[in-house]
Design an enzyme around this catalytic site. Structure first.
Site, PDB file in Angstrom:
ATOM      1  N   ARG A 114      -1.673  12.546  17.998  1.00  0.00           N
ATOM      2  CA  ARG A 114      -2.210  11.885  19.191  1.00  0.00           C
ATOM      3  C   ARG A 114      -3.542  11.182  18.919  1.00  0.00           C
ATOM      4  NH1 ARG A 114      -0.807  17.069  21.484  1.00  0.00           N
ATOM      5  NH2 ARG A 114      -3.012  17.550  21.215  1.00  0.00           N
ATOM      6  N   ASP A 148       6.742  -2.294   8.485  1.00  0.00           N
ATOM      7  CA  ASP A 148       5.364  -1.908   8.203  1.00  0.00           C
ATOM      8  C   ASP A 148       4.516  -3.120   8.571  1.00  0.00           C
ATOM      9  OD1 ASP A 148       2.838  -1.432   7.220  1.00  0.00           O
ATOM     10  OD2 ASP A 148       3.528  -0.390   5.421  1.00  0.00           O
ATOM     11  N   TYR A 181       4.572  25.227  27.407  1.00  0.00           N
ATOM     12  CA  TYR A 181       4.875  25.283  25.971  1.00  0.00           C
ATOM     13  C   TYR A 181       6.355  25.101  25.662  1.00  0.00           C
ATOM     14  CZ  TYR A 181       0.111  26.796  26.116  1.00  0.00           C
ATOM     15  OH  TYR A 181      -1.227  26.835  26.364  1.00  0.00           O
ATOM     16  N   PHE A 239       0.865  -1.176   0.000  1.00  0.00           N
ATOM     17  CA  PHE A 239       0.000   0.000   0.000  1.00  0.00           C
ATOM     18  C   PHE A 239       0.908   1.234   0.000  1.00  0.00           C
ATOM     19  CE2 PHE A 239      -2.653   3.200   2.242  1.00  0.00           C
ATOM     20  CZ  PHE A 239      -3.629   3.306   1.278  1.00  0.00           C
ATOM     21  N   HIS A 247      -0.486  -5.036   8.503  1.00  0.00           N
ATOM     22  CA  HIS A 247      -1.274  -6.265   8.321  1.00  0.00           C
ATOM     23  C   HIS A 247      -0.949  -7.310   9.386  1.00  0.00           C
ATOM     24  CE1 HIS A 247      -0.951  -5.464   3.657  1.00  0.00           C
ATOM     25  NE2 HIS A 247      -1.564  -4.499   4.299  1.00  0.00           N
ATOM     26  N   ARG A 300       6.028  18.283  22.885  1.00  0.00           N
ATOM     27  CA  ARG A 300       5.780  18.553  24.317  1.00  0.00           C
ATOM     28  C   ARG A 300       5.853  17.282  25.161  1.00  0.00           C
ATOM     29  NH1 ARG A 300       0.406  22.175  24.903  1.00  0.00           N
ATOM     30  NH2 ARG A 300       1.463  22.845  26.817  1.00  0.00           N
ATOM     31  N   LYS A 345      -8.711  -3.025   8.794  1.00  0.00           N
ATOM     32  CA  LYS A 345      -7.581  -3.772   9.342  1.00  0.00           C
ATOM     33  C   LYS A 345      -8.018  -4.806  10.388  1.00  0.00           C
ATOM     34  CE  LYS A 345      -4.587  -2.138   6.586  1.00  0.00           C
ATOM     35  NZ  LYS A 345      -4.137  -0.793   6.430  1.00  0.00           N
ATOM     36  N   GLN A 392      -7.000   1.208  10.726  1.00  0.00           N
ATOM     37  CA  GLN A 392      -7.984   1.723   9.768  1.00  0.00           C
ATOM     38  C   GLN A 392      -9.138   0.721   9.675  1.00  0.00           C
ATOM     39  OE1 GLN A 392      -7.882   0.006   6.639  1.00  0.00           O
ATOM     40  NE2 GLN A 392      -9.511   1.168   5.674  1.00  0.00           N
TER      41      GLN A 392
HETATM   42  C1  LIG Z   1      -3.323   0.243   5.710  1.00  0.00           C
HETATM   43  C2  LIG Z   1      -1.854   0.284   5.429  1.00  0.00           C
HETATM   44  C3  LIG Z   1      -1.051   1.360   5.832  1.00  0.00           C
HETATM   45  C4  LIG Z   1      -1.602   2.670   6.323  1.00  0.00           C
HETATM   46  O1  LIG Z   1      -2.445   2.625   7.373  1.00  0.00           O
HETATM   47  P1  LIG Z   1      -3.557   3.785   7.563  1.00  0.00           P
HETATM   48  O2  LIG Z   1      -4.015   3.532   8.954  1.00  0.00           O
HETATM   49  O3  LIG Z   1      -4.621   3.539   6.539  1.00  0.00           O
HETATM   50  O4  LIG Z   1      -2.897   5.089   7.410  1.00  0.00           O
HETATM   51  C5  LIG Z   1       0.307   1.252   5.664  1.00  0.00           C
HETATM   52  N1  LIG Z   1       0.867   0.172   5.112  1.00  0.00           N
HETATM   53  C6  LIG Z   1       0.129  -0.862   4.671  1.00  0.00           C
HETATM   54  C7  LIG Z   1       0.829  -2.029   4.065  1.00  0.00           C
HETATM   55  C8  LIG Z   1      -1.253  -0.836   4.801  1.00  0.00           C
HETATM   56  O5  LIG Z   1      -1.981  -1.844   4.330  1.00  0.00           O
END
Ligand SMILES: *Cc1c(COP(=O)(O)O)cnc(C)c1O
Length: 393
Positions: free
Chosen positions: A238, A163, A228, A92, A166, A221, A192, A189
């Site tokens: 956040r 990453d 600040y 992605f 998944h 912060r 997921k 997301q």
């Molecule tokens: C979904 C996804 C992301 C990004 O996640 P979001 O929460 O949609 O920003 C990054 N890398 C891979 C492989 C993904 O499938």
């Protein structure tokens, strides 16, 4: 098997997202706190503890999205203008966009034709003196070759940034990813493996990196700052209390759902493998727990038009099917900022497996694998019929 009779049978796979009273109770608990941001309640900090523990990590930091999680992870290890990050070209777009948003160059490399994960030899060949990170993407929950990647990382003195969008709950040789990695980024997301609609997290093994990430995700912060201080440049990534409360309930359900998918995938992939022209995603025995974000398969030789037709027909039968990602270097976004000096044809020539997979791969959402064993048989029968009708005829 007649396709019409199956569609009449109504597949009725489980829905996604799923929730029950635990999410409702959690949302009310968050609502009735003194505040709805992380400094006004307990949900985000409790979720971070639970998520870190589940993954064997020292710390977790909850953020607004998986994309932001990657951006933060990369920034913490010093990725910025002048640096390069090696990414698989089949992923992605956030994997490369997070790199480019920091002004660094994403260097796409080929993937394995069977697992769809980063080809570690190709990654090794792409290392230069500018390489600041290598980013394996654990495709559909199947961990990339962590043995070979650990060796490459050590030999080249380049850290890995995982990453793991998944890969919630994934384990390698019985050890969770958070314990094996220094930094891994997750997504929550809507589609997921666990979700609050949006959200993300980064896990850390090093408390200094975690503390840096905390500052950067909160405009620089410290948690108790009232004057600040802004000790570092950053942004506001956040997570809010409502999202975290839902994610605590989702995390509690994750293990049981992984167990179901771990039982269903061998059944479905075995059936898919028996269909002429269909090749399911491979496995790796060293990945001892695979959360199965997607059920993926290839149909080598299928045309773009035929693949679209297959996906449309699967959807019409109630199967959540999608065409696989586009190669990152075949998007306009990839060339808009911090693009490599290499041209598209040169990159494509180095990524023959990505060229093939992005043309012939189809994936089914993980809710498919939450179905019954009978539903796996029905899914495979529909795939067989649709592929035979569209591709062979
Ligand atoms: C979904 C996804 C992301 C990004 O996640 P979001 O929460 O949609 O920003 C990054 N890398 C891979 C492989 C993904 O499938």
């Amino acid at each position: 098997m007649d396709v019409i009779s199956i569609s009449r049978r109504n597949l009725e796979l489980p829905n996604w997202p799923q929730y029950d009273d635990s999410e409702k109770v959690a949302l009310l608990r968050a609502l009735e706190q003194s505040g709805w941001w992380r400094f006004g309640g307990q949900e985000v900090s409790e979720f971070e503890k639970e998520f870190a523990e589940y993954h064997g990590a020292r710390n977790a930091l909850a953020v607004t999205s998986g994309t932001h999680a990657l951006e933060l992870a990369l920034q913490v290890i010093g990725v910025g203008p002048g640096s390069e990050v090696i990414v698989p070209a089949f992923t992605f777009i956030s994997s490369s966009q997070a790199v480019q948003r920091l002004g660094a160059v994403a260097v796409p490399v080929d993937v394995d034709p069977d697992t769809y994960n980063i080809d570690v030899r190709a990654a090794e060949a792409a290392v230069t003196e500018k390489t600041r990170a290598i980013m394996p993407v654990h495709m559909a929950g199947l961990l990339a070759d962590l043995d070979a990647l650990a060796k490459l990382s050590a030999d080249a003195s380049v850290p890995l940034v995982h990453d793991a969008a998944h890969a919630q709950g994934a384990e390698w040789r019985g050890t969770p990813l958070g314990e094996l990695s220094t930094i891994a980024a997750y997504s929550f997301q809507n589609g997921k493996l666990m979700t609050a609609g949006e959200g993300g997290a980064v896990t850390f093994s090093d408390s200094h990196e975690y503390e840096t990430a905390f500052l950067r995700h909160s405009c620089g912060r410290p948690p108790t700052d009232r004057v600040y201080q802004h000790k570092m440049s950053g942004s506001n990534f956040r997570m809010n209390e409502f999202s975290a409360s839902v994610l605590r309930a989702q995390l509690a359900r994750l293990g049981g759902q992984i167990d179901v998918r771990e039982q269903r995938w061998p059944v479905l992939s075995g059936l898919l493998a028996g269909i002429p022209g269909v090749l399911p995603q491979g496995t790796d025995d060293r990945c001892t727990r695979n959360p199965h974000y997607m059920a993926m398969f290839r149909v080598p030789g299928i045309t773009v038009e035929q693949r679209r037709q297959v996906v449309d027909e699967l959807i019409s039968h109630g199967i959540p099917a999608f065409v696989a990602f586009r190669a990152i270097y075949r998007t306009d976004a990839f060339w808009e900022m911090a693009a490599p000096t290499t041209d598209l044809d040169t990159i494509a020539a180095r990524c023959p497996n990505v060229e093939a997979i992005t043309g012939d791969c189809i994936w089914l959402h993980h809710r498919t694998l939450l179905g019954t064993e009978e539903q796996m048989t029905a899914v495979a029968e529909i795939v067989a019929d649709v592929v035979a009708k569209v591709v062979v005829s």
